[in-house]
Design an enzyme around this catalytic site. Structure first.
Site, PDB file in Angstrom:
ATOM      1  N   GLU A 102       0.844  -1.191   0.000  1.00  0.00           N
ATOM      2  CA  GLU A 102       0.000   0.000   0.000  1.00  0.00           C
ATOM      3  C   GLU A 102       0.887   1.251   0.000  1.00  0.00           C
ATOM      4  O   GLU A 102       1.997   1.239   0.536  1.00  0.00           O
ATOM      5  CB  GLU A 102      -0.922  -0.072   1.238  1.00  0.00           C
ATOM      6  CG  GLU A 102      -1.788   1.130   1.528  1.00  0.00           C
ATOM      7  CD  GLU A 102      -2.830   1.457   0.480  1.00  0.00           C
ATOM      8  OE1 GLU A 102      -2.494   1.524  -0.708  1.00  0.00           O
ATOM      9  OE2 GLU A 102      -3.991   1.719   0.871  1.00  0.00           O
ATOM     10  N   ASP A 106      -2.992   5.909   6.648  1.00  0.00           N
ATOM     11  CA  ASP A 106      -3.326   7.187   7.262  1.00  0.00           C
ATOM     12  C   ASP A 106      -4.200   6.895   8.486  1.00  0.00           C
ATOM     13  O   ASP A 106      -3.694   6.518   9.541  1.00  0.00           O
ATOM     14  CB  ASP A 106      -4.037   8.027   6.187  1.00  0.00           C
ATOM     15  CG  ASP A 106      -4.378   9.438   6.612  1.00  0.00           C
ATOM     16  OD1 ASP A 106      -3.857   9.891   7.628  1.00  0.00           O
ATOM     17  OD2 ASP A 106      -5.177  10.099   5.911  1.00  0.00           O
ATOM     18  N   THR A 110      -8.486   1.868   5.216  1.00  0.00           N
ATOM     19  CA  THR A 110      -8.286   1.153   3.951  1.00  0.00           C
ATOM     20  C   THR A 110      -7.555  -0.166   4.188  1.00  0.00           C
ATOM     21  O   THR A 110      -8.001  -1.226   3.734  1.00  0.00           O
ATOM     22  CB  THR A 110      -7.497   2.031   2.948  1.00  0.00           C
ATOM     23  OG1 THR A 110      -8.127   3.302   2.867  1.00  0.00           O
ATOM     24  CG2 THR A 110      -7.451   1.399   1.577  1.00  0.00           C
ATOM     25  N   LEU A 111      -6.453  -0.096   4.912  1.00  0.00           N
ATOM     26  CA  LEU A 111      -5.662  -1.311   5.146  1.00  0.00           C
ATOM     27  C   LEU A 111      -6.449  -2.314   5.990  1.00  0.00           C
ATOM     28  O   LEU A 111      -6.413  -3.520   5.720  1.00  0.00           O
ATOM     29  CB  LEU A 111      -4.342  -0.925   5.831  1.00  0.00           C
ATOM     30  CG  LEU A 111      -3.206  -1.928   5.682  1.00  0.00           C
ATOM     31  CD1 LEU A 111      -2.939  -2.258   4.218  1.00  0.00           C
ATOM     32  CD2 LEU A 111      -1.930  -1.385   6.321  1.00  0.00           C
ATOM     33  N   LYS A 134       1.564   7.191   8.281  1.00  0.00           N
ATOM     34  CA  LYS A 134       1.171   8.426   8.973  1.00  0.00           C
ATOM     35  C   LYS A 134       0.606   8.011  10.330  1.00  0.00           C
ATOM     36  O   LYS A 134      -0.605   8.107  10.575  1.00  0.00           O
ATOM     37  CB  LYS A 134       0.081   9.110   8.139  1.00  0.00           C
ATOM     38  CG  LYS A 134       0.267  10.582   7.941  1.00  0.00           C
ATOM     39  CD  LYS A 134      -0.945  11.173   7.225  1.00  0.00           C
ATOM     40  CE  LYS A 134      -0.650  11.608   5.827  1.00  0.00           C
ATOM     41  NZ  LYS A 134      -1.797  12.327   5.201  1.00  0.00           N
ATOM     42  N   ASP A 162      -1.279  10.849  -4.893  1.00  0.00           N
ATOM     43  CA  ASP A 162      -1.889  11.910  -5.697  1.00  0.00           C
ATOM     44  C   ASP A 162      -2.646  12.928  -4.861  1.00  0.00           C
ATOM     45  O   ASP A 162      -3.002  12.691  -3.705  1.00  0.00           O
ATOM     46  CB  ASP A 162      -2.882  11.296  -6.674  1.00  0.00           C
ATOM     47  CG  ASP A 162      -4.143  10.793  -5.963  1.00  0.00           C
ATOM     48  OD1 ASP A 162      -4.007  10.008  -5.006  1.00  0.00           O
ATOM     49  OD2 ASP A 162      -5.257  11.214  -6.335  1.00  0.00           O
ATOM     50  N   ARG A 168       1.215  12.146  -9.201  1.00  0.00           N
ATOM     51  CA  ARG A 168       1.717  10.788  -8.964  1.00  0.00           C
ATOM     52  C   ARG A 168       3.106  10.578  -9.556  1.00  0.00           C
ATOM     53  O   ARG A 168       3.878   9.754  -9.084  1.00  0.00           O
ATOM     54  CB  ARG A 168       0.781   9.746  -9.585  1.00  0.00           C
ATOM     55  CG  ARG A 168      -0.584   9.649  -8.928  1.00  0.00           C
ATOM     56  CD  ARG A 168      -1.289   8.373  -9.390  1.00  0.00           C
ATOM     57  NE  ARG A 168      -2.727   8.414  -9.175  1.00  0.00           N
ATOM     58  CZ  ARG A 168      -3.325   8.070  -8.031  1.00  0.00           C
ATOM     59  NH1 ARG A 168      -2.615   7.683  -7.005  1.00  0.00           N
ATOM     60  NH2 ARG A 168      -4.638   8.120  -7.924  1.00  0.00           N
TER      61      ARG A 168
END
Ligand code: IMP
Ligand code: MG
Length: 178
Positions: A102, A106, A110-111, A134, A162, A168
């Site tokens: 990944e 943050d 998501t993970l 982060k 991005d 990117r």
């Protein structure tokens, strides 16, 4: 807005291309040692991890396959709590040693979602490898097994990351100037 001029003039460098190159080699060597003799399935999370994954897999001294999953969880600079699979994994996962790649963790949603989603397909093991961590922004506890750099609570771009689809292609990680 045309690529280079726009991107390069508006970004302060936080992590240089050379520092990234060295660190990715180190993490690649660590993964190669940990998975020696194993058959690894790398699952890279699109779009953000495409550059990190390309560099990392070329530094692996391992037999591995690479597949991709595309998720969306993010609009502008605010992460949304709800993650959606846009395009799924094609490789067979049952019994595989999976490493999820990944770009950045943050808040952790998501993970966390990805680990749960991939676990349902019965892999032998799952580890996570993130380019940026982060840590200070974490809201959801999630296992990060390998990470290249820990950063503060800044919104960063480049090396695959991005801002609304742009930046990117920067070879370094930077912060957009105010
Ligand atoms: P989380 O669910 O809050 O951990 O968010 C993770 C996702 O948000 C990552 O996969 C990135 O796509 C995106 N993201 C989080 N922080 C940044 C950032 O600083 N720059 C670019 N994308 C980010
Ligand atoms: Mg991402």
């Amino acid at each position: 807005m045309t690529g280079k001029q726009y991107s390069y003039n508006n970004v302060d460098v936080l992590i240089s291309a050379e520092d990234i190159r060295k660190k990715v080699l180190e993490v690649g060597a660590q993964i190669s040692r940990d998975y020696e003799g194993k058959n690894v399935l790398i699952i890279a999370v699109l779009n953000g991890s495409f550059i990190f994954c390309a560099d990392l897999v070329r530094s692996l001294d391992l037999e591995c396959k690479v597949d991709f999953i595309s998720v969306s969880s993010y609009i502008g600079t605010q992460t949304q709590g709800n993650v959606k699979v846009i395009s799924g994994i094609k490789e067979d996962i049952i019994g595989k040693d999976v490493v999820i790649i990944e770009d950045i963790v943050d808040r952790g949603f998501t993970l966390d979602f990805l680990i749960k989603e991939i676990s349902l397909k019965k892999p032998k093991s799952i580890k996570t490898c993130v380019f940026l961590d982060k840590k200070c922004a974490r809201e959801k506890e999630v296992a990060v097994d390998y990470s290249c750099f820990e950063i503060g609570n800044d919104f960063v771009v480049g090396y695959g990351l991005d801002y609304n689809g742009f930046f990117r292609q920067l070879p370094y990680v930077g912060k957009i100037k105010e």
